[in-house]
Design a protein around this motif. Structure first.
Motif, PDB file in Angstrom:
ATOM      1  N   ALA A 157       2.827   4.206  12.949  1.00 49.51           N
ATOM      2  CA  ALA A 157       3.596   3.188  13.680  1.00 49.51           C
ATOM      3  C   ALA A 157       4.838   2.768  12.912  1.00 49.51           C
ATOM      4  O   ALA A 157       5.917   2.582  13.496  1.00 49.51           O
ATOM      5  CB  ALA A 157       2.709   1.979  13.987  1.00 49.51           C
ATOM      6  N   THR A 158       4.735   2.604  11.589  1.00 49.71           N
ATOM      7  CA  THR A 158       5.886   2.155  10.799  1.00 49.71           C
ATOM      8  C   THR A 158       6.670   3.323  10.185  1.00 49.71           C
ATOM      9  O   THR A 158       7.816   3.149   9.786  1.00 49.71           O
ATOM     10  CB  THR A 158       5.418   1.237   9.662  1.00 49.71           C
ATOM     11  N   GLY A 159       6.027   4.510  10.081  1.00 52.45           N
ATOM     12  CA  GLY A 159       6.701   5.661   9.498  1.00 52.45           C
ATOM     13  C   GLY A 159       6.687   5.663   7.971  1.00 52.45           C
ATOM     14  O   GLY A 159       7.400   6.459   7.355  1.00 52.45           O
ATOM     15  N   HIS A 160       5.878   4.807   7.354  1.00 51.44           N
ATOM     16  CA  HIS A 160       5.836   4.702   5.895  1.00 51.44           C
ATOM     17  C   HIS A 160       4.582   5.382   5.321  1.00 51.44           C
ATOM     18  O   HIS A 160       3.488   5.209   5.863  1.00 51.44           O
ATOM     19  CB  HIS A 160       5.839   3.237   5.449  1.00 51.44           C
ATOM     20  N   PHE A 161       4.783   6.067   4.216  1.00 52.45           N
ATOM     21  CA  PHE A 161       3.668   6.507   3.388  1.00 52.45           C
ATOM     22  C   PHE A 161       3.544   5.498   2.251  1.00 52.45           C
ATOM     23  O   PHE A 161       4.508   5.226   1.528  1.00 52.45           O
ATOM     24  CB  PHE A 161       3.916   7.903   2.807  1.00 52.45           C
ATOM     25  N   VAL A 162       2.347   4.943   2.063  1.00 52.31           N
ATOM     26  CA  VAL A 162       2.094   3.954   1.018  1.00 52.31           C
ATOM     27  C   VAL A 162       1.153   4.581  -0.017  1.00 52.31           C
ATOM     28  O   VAL A 162       0.028   4.963   0.307  1.00 52.31           O
ATOM     29  CB  VAL A 162       1.479   2.666   1.587  1.00 52.31           C
ATOM     30  N   CYS A 163       1.613   4.664  -1.255  1.00 51.28           N
ATOM     31  CA  CYS A 163       0.822   5.299  -2.321  1.00 51.28           C
ATOM     32  C   CYS A 163      -0.325   4.398  -2.752  1.00 51.28           C
ATOM     33  O   CYS A 163      -0.113   3.225  -3.074  1.00 51.28           O
ATOM     34  CB  CYS A 163       1.726   5.616  -3.516  1.00 51.28           C
ATOM     35  N   THR A 214       3.790   5.258  -8.248  1.00 46.73           N
ATOM     36  CA  THR A 214       2.755   4.324  -8.679  1.00 46.73           C
ATOM     37  C   THR A 214       2.165   3.661  -7.446  1.00 46.73           C
ATOM     38  O   THR A 214       2.728   3.739  -6.342  1.00 46.73           O
ATOM     39  CB  THR A 214       3.331   3.265  -9.627  1.00 46.73           C
ATOM     40  N   ALA A 215       1.034   3.009  -7.628  1.00 50.51           N
ATOM     41  CA  ALA A 215       0.362   2.379  -6.491  1.00 50.51           C
ATOM     42  C   ALA A 215       1.275   1.350  -5.829  1.00 50.51           C
ATOM     43  O   ALA A 215       1.914   0.535  -6.495  1.00 50.51           O
ATOM     44  CB  ALA A 215      -0.935   1.728  -6.954  1.00 50.51           C
ATOM     45  N   GLY A 216       1.362   1.424  -4.499  1.00 51.62           N
ATOM     46  CA  GLY A 216       2.152   0.467  -3.731  1.00 51.62           C
ATOM     47  C   GLY A 216       3.547   0.954  -3.367  1.00 51.62           C
ATOM     48  O   GLY A 216       4.186   0.373  -2.478  1.00 51.62           O
TER      49      GLY A 216
END
Length: 252
Positions: A158-164, A217-219
């Motif tokens: 929905a947002t098109g983001h990959f979050v690590c 990194t995370a986030g």
């Protein structure tokens, strides 16, 4: 009568011996030496002789302690010799019998611990597709309609983001096909600069590709966005069929 004759002979012999001796001038020649006789038999072995006297040196008798002192001490071990050339490789032997089964390994652990993923066991990968025929809005995040792979749900369609969520080194790549000129770039808050790629239409389907390797990194987030370069305004309003595929996965 016979007795008288014998006496007369004896008297005659005695007279002859007396008158037969000669002086030194009438000496006869010496005889030849006799022949050697045959060797005699071996005699019996003699008795064992007495023990001899101890050896003596210039200064007197030899002492056992002195003899031990005269013997040298063992020397130190010498250095190893030069290694010889390697031998020829032997022939491959026949295969051995299968070994016994090993003991069972320890029980596995969940990759989720209190909402956090284990970096050793997390496997993050996604592949999403945009099937909307509208031109992606310039300077905005590209959104997608379907996910082929989204193992840990790290990509938000929905947002098109990959979050690590699993820190590590990732590889991201995209491919697009359209009849209009398209400019796309991979963006991330882990990048100082944005990476842009453009392909301009020549009255046929245009294929555009790009990729990058990032340490996250995370986030941290990664996304795809459209931008304006030399496209005509009419192209940014194009509604012909378009496809955009965005992929990403953890390398290590």
């Amino acid at each position: 009568m016979g007795g008288y004759n014998g006496m007369a002979v004896l008297v005659g012999v005695v007279l002859l011996l007396k008158t037969g001796q000669c002086d030194p001038s009438c000496r006869g020649t010496d005889g030849q030496p006799g022949v050697l006789g045959a060797p005699g038999r071996h005699g019996y072995p003699g008795e064992k002789g007495a023990k001899g006297e101890p050896a003596v040196m210039d200064g007197g008798p030899v002492d056992d302690g002195v003899l031990k002192m005269l013997k040298g001490e063992p020397g130190n071990r010498g250095p190893p010799g030069v290694m010889g050339p390697p031998g020829f490789r032997g022939h491959l032997g026949i295969a051995g019998e299968p070994g016994a089964d090993g003991r069972p390994g320890p029980e596995g652990k969940s990759i989720v611990h209190g909402g956090q993923l284990s970096p050793q066991q997390g496997r993050s990968a996604f592949s999403v597709i945009r099937t909307d025929n509208s031109y992606p809005h310039v300077n905005q995040v590209v959104t997608f309609q379907s996910a082929v792979v989204n193992t840990l749900q790290d990509f938000n369609i929905a947002t098109g983001h990959f979050v690590c969520r699993v820190p590590g080194v990732y590889y991201f790549t995209f491919h697009s096909v359209a009849k209009a000129s398209v400019c796309l770039r991979i963006s991330s808050n882990a990048l100082m600069d944005k990476l842009g790629f453009c392909d301009y239409n020549r009255n046929s389907d245009q294929v555009l590709s790009g990729g990058v390797v990032l340490t996250l990194t995370a986030g941290q987030k990664v996304w795809l966005e459209s931008f304006k370069d030399n496209q005509r305004d009419a192209e940014t309003r194009d509604t012909n069929e378009k496809r955009i595929i965005f992929n990403g996965f953890l390398l290590f």
